[in-house]
Write a protein that holds these residues in place. Structure first.
Motif, PDB file in Angstrom:
ATOM      1  N   VAL A 290       0.858  -1.293  -0.110  1.00  0.00           N
ATOM      2  CA  VAL A 290       0.005   0.194  -0.086  1.00  0.00           C
ATOM      3  C   VAL A 290       0.971   1.135  -0.125  1.00  0.00           C
ATOM      4  CG1 VAL A 290      -1.858   1.340   1.358  1.00  0.00           C
ATOM      5  CG2 VAL A 290      -1.621  -1.176   1.427  1.00  0.00           C
ATOM      6  N   TYR A 291       0.607   2.233  -0.825  1.00  0.00           N
ATOM      7  CA  TYR A 291       1.396   3.537  -0.926  1.00  0.00           C
ATOM      8  C   TYR A 291       0.345   4.521  -0.102  1.00  0.00           C
ATOM      9  CZ  TYR A 291       4.222   2.007  -4.688  1.00  0.00           C
ATOM     10  OH  TYR A 291       5.389   1.366  -5.346  1.00  0.00           O
ATOM     11  N   TYR A 292       0.880   5.351   0.717  1.00  0.00           N
ATOM     12  CA  TYR A 292       0.390   6.287   1.469  1.00  0.00           C
ATOM     13  C   TYR A 292       0.604   7.648   1.085  1.00  0.00           C
ATOM     14  CZ  TYR A 292      -0.778   2.426   4.619  1.00  0.00           C
ATOM     15  OH  TYR A 292      -1.246   1.237   4.857  1.00  0.00           O
ATOM     16  N   THR A 293      -0.023   8.625   1.538  1.00  0.00           N
ATOM     17  CA  THR A 293       0.303   9.929   1.756  1.00  0.00           C
ATOM     18  C   THR A 293       0.034  10.582   3.199  1.00  0.00           C
ATOM     19  OG1 THR A 293       0.141  12.333   0.798  1.00  0.00           O
ATOM     20  CG2 THR A 293      -1.911  11.130   0.927  1.00  0.00           C
ATOM     21  N   MET A 294       0.407  11.736   3.716  1.00  0.00           N
ATOM     22  CA  MET A 294       0.137  11.974   5.014  1.00  0.00           C
ATOM     23  C   MET A 294      -1.106  13.031   5.249  1.00  0.00           C
ATOM     24  SD  MET A 294       2.238  10.025   6.461  1.00  0.00           S
ATOM     25  CE  MET A 294       2.273  10.345   8.034  1.00  0.00           C
ATOM     26  N   ALA A 295      -1.906  13.213   5.879  1.00  0.00           N
ATOM     27  CA  ALA A 295      -2.893  14.104   6.060  1.00  0.00           C
ATOM     28  C   ALA A 295      -3.696  14.482   7.217  1.00  0.00           C
ATOM     29  CB  ALA A 295      -4.423  13.572   5.049  1.00  0.00           C
ATOM     30  N   ASP A 296      -3.938  15.585   7.409  1.00  0.00           N
ATOM     31  CA  ASP A 296      -4.444  16.072   8.649  1.00  0.00           C
ATOM     32  C   ASP A 296      -6.049  15.748   8.655  1.00  0.00           C
ATOM     33  OD1 ASP A 296      -2.077  16.831   9.723  1.00  0.00           O
ATOM     34  OD2 ASP A 296      -2.238  18.914   9.413  1.00  0.00           O
ATOM     35  N   TYR A 297      -6.559  15.467   9.884  1.00  0.00           N
ATOM     36  CA  TYR A 297      -7.913  15.319   9.911  1.00  0.00           C
ATOM     37  C   TYR A 297      -8.493  16.229  11.239  1.00  0.00           C
ATOM     38  CZ  TYR A 297      -7.519  11.496   6.779  1.00  0.00           C
ATOM     39  OH  TYR A 297      -7.110  10.436   5.807  1.00  0.00           O
ATOM     40  N   GLU A 298      -9.792  16.606  11.213  1.00  0.00           N
ATOM     41  CA  GLU A 298     -10.498  17.569  12.112  1.00  0.00           C
ATOM     42  C   GLU A 298     -11.635  16.904  12.681  1.00  0.00           C
ATOM     43  OE1 GLU A 298     -11.191  21.404  10.861  1.00  0.00           O
ATOM     44  OE2 GLU A 298     -11.995  20.836   8.873  1.00  0.00           O
ATOM     45  N   GLU A 299     -12.125  17.424  13.696  1.00  0.00           N
ATOM     46  CA  GLU A 299     -13.512  16.987  14.278  1.00  0.00           C
ATOM     47  C   GLU A 299     -14.451  18.311  14.535  1.00  0.00           C
ATOM     48  OE1 GLU A 299     -13.047  13.423  17.400  1.00  0.00           O
ATOM     49  OE2 GLU A 299     -11.973  15.212  17.879  1.00  0.00           O
ATOM     50  N   TRP A 300     -15.784  18.125  14.475  1.00  0.00           N
ATOM     51  CA  TRP A 300     -16.509  18.986  14.804  1.00  0.00           C
ATOM     52  C   TRP A 300     -18.142  18.264  15.050  1.00  0.00           C
ATOM     53  CZ3 TRP A 300     -15.286  17.357   9.976  1.00  0.00           C
ATOM     54  CH2 TRP A 300     -16.044  16.695   8.883  1.00  0.00           C
ATOM     55  N   THR A 301     -18.873  19.079  15.713  1.00  0.00           N
ATOM     56  CA  THR A 301     -19.886  18.519  16.168  1.00  0.00           C
ATOM     57  C   THR A 301     -21.340  19.362  15.798  1.00  0.00           C
ATOM     58  OG1 THR A 301     -18.959  17.994  18.356  1.00  0.00           O
ATOM     59  CG2 THR A 301     -21.532  17.867  18.409  1.00  0.00           C
TER      60      THR A 301
END
Length: 422
Positions: A290-301
């Motif tokens: 598997v090849y990957y890239t790096m990513a940021d995630y965020e939360e909200w309600t």
């Protein structure tokens, strides 16, 4: 008389300039408008008429448009973000479609629109925008009477009690009402509620809204799959993804009362830089990884006027990177060279000794990946990933010295290969 004529000429010139400027702005906004084509059905696939639709913009941080479905269960909304006067480079706009109808449970659906400099962008950039913006929004409503009541654990009961206080405050401050039946809150909003005395610091910890630094960092630089790639012993593979390529990733949602997990649409992001992955070879007979890239995630309600609230996790941005996973063997690669013919192995293509093959089907394609991305913040989720490639994306096979290859897509979306002495 001369003064009068001069004044008339000046007024005419100024007025003409004003009209031209006004028309130019209107044309720019119109060319950058995005269309939201929404279809609402019930669980049996029947169209739902007179469902109320609300469009929330994360850029503008409010409900920006409303509509109602017709007899076909369809509605189309056109909108240009207020917070985007001039688009000098590409920008992603996230939206939430909220739908309600008497007798049904309200539904939410996340999606992304892509904004670019319409005048100065390249053809490939415009095509990349079209791939993001063409999405049809399909929303299925569940009937209230058809739902089984979920059991609520003690911790979930505490969570529900806290969110009821939050909902009451939002209604009293006019952030939530029948006219504006959904409100989006981030961590900073909950901190402000604590400062006002609506909730306590211990209550914020219960609902995971004050995230410790270690937990917050767990949503940054997440390995996010871009695909699984394959080689045989005598093959070399090079993969390159460009800024015209993107990943569409599911948005995870958790009901704050029951803890039930679901998927609430998706968000999409493009690669910020060109990603050149290291050449892939193997000493074994076959290999895949598997090849990957790096990513940021965020939360909200989201807090709904009619009582439900949901915590969400979605992608924020792709940071880049060319990591790969562990190598394992592939049962579909390494087939007998002479057997790969006709349609038995899907589409196949030979690669002669000393040449290479750039897989054209890898370009301008949309593929749902078998590998999901795991994220963990206020809750944990496994999110589906779809890769969208433009005209430049490269999947390039070449044989090692003295050999020839056959490359084939036996399962229609994954490319395998085999080799023989040339």
């Amino acid at each position: 008389m001369k003064k009068c004529i001069s004044l008339i000429m000046i007024f005419t010139l100024v007025f003409s300039t004003m009209v031209y400027a006004f028309a130019e702005t209107t044309d720019l906004e119109k060319s950058s408008e995005r269309s939201f084509k929404i279809t609402v059905t019930d669980q049996d696939g029947n169209e739902v008429e007179n469902a109320k639709i609300y469009l929330y913009s994360f850029l503008d941080q409010k409900i920006v448009a409303r509509g109602n479905t017709g007899t076909s269960g369809k509605e189309e909304i056109n909108y240009f973000p207020e917070q985007m006067e001039n688009v000098e480079s590409r920008q992603y706009g996230d939206y939430l479609v909220y739908v309600e109808k008497d007798g049904f449970i309200p539904a939410e659906h996340n999606l992304t629109k892509y904004y670019i400099d319409e005048i100065n962008s390249s053809q490939e950039e415009r095509e990349a925008a079209d791939r993001v913006n063409e999405e049809q929004i399909l929303i299925s409503l569940s009937k209230e009477s058809g739902l089984k009541k979920a059991s609520i654990q003690k911790t979930d009961q505490e969570h529900e009690k806290i969110m009821t206080k939050v909902q009451k405050e939002l209604i009293e401050t006019n952030r939530l009402s029948k006219e504006n039946p959904i409100c989006v809150l981030r961590t900073e909003d909950f901190i402000q509620l604590e400062k006002k005395g609506v909730v306590t610091s211990s209550e914020l910890r219960i609902i995971d809204e004050v995230v410790p630094m270690t937990a917050a960092s767990s949503l940054r630089n997440i390995e996010t799959p871009v695909g699984t790639f394959h080689v045989s012993k005598q093959a070399k593979l090079n993969v390159t993804l460009y800024t015209s390529d993107s990943l569409k990733i599911e948005v995870g949602a958790q009901n704050t009362a029951t803890g039930a997990l679901s998927v609430s649409g998706s968000r999409e992001r493009g690669f910020e830089t060109t990603s050149y992955y290291a050449e892939f070879t193997t000493t074994g007979n076959t290999a895949k990884k598997v090849y990957y890239t790096m990513a940021d995630y965020e939360e909200w309600t989201t807090v709904q006027y009619y009582g439900n609230s949901y915590k969400h996790i979605g992608i924020k941005q792709i940071n880049g990177g060319t990591n790969t996973g562990k190598t394992s063997t592939c049962g579909s690669c390494g087939a007998t060279y002479s057997a790969v013919t006709g349609t038995a192995y899907g589409t196949y293509m030979p690669v002669a000794k000393g040449s290479h093959l750039a897989i054209s089907q890898f370009r301008n394609s949309t593929v749902s990946l078998s590998t999901k991305v795991g994220v963990s913040g206020g809750f944990s989720a496994s999110l589906g990933v779809t890769r969208k490639t433009g005209a430049s994306a490269k999947l390039d096979y070449a044989p090692k010295a003295g050999y020839k290859l056959k490359v084939y897509n036996k399962d229609t979306k994954t490319w395998h290969c085999t080799h023989a002495a040339a």
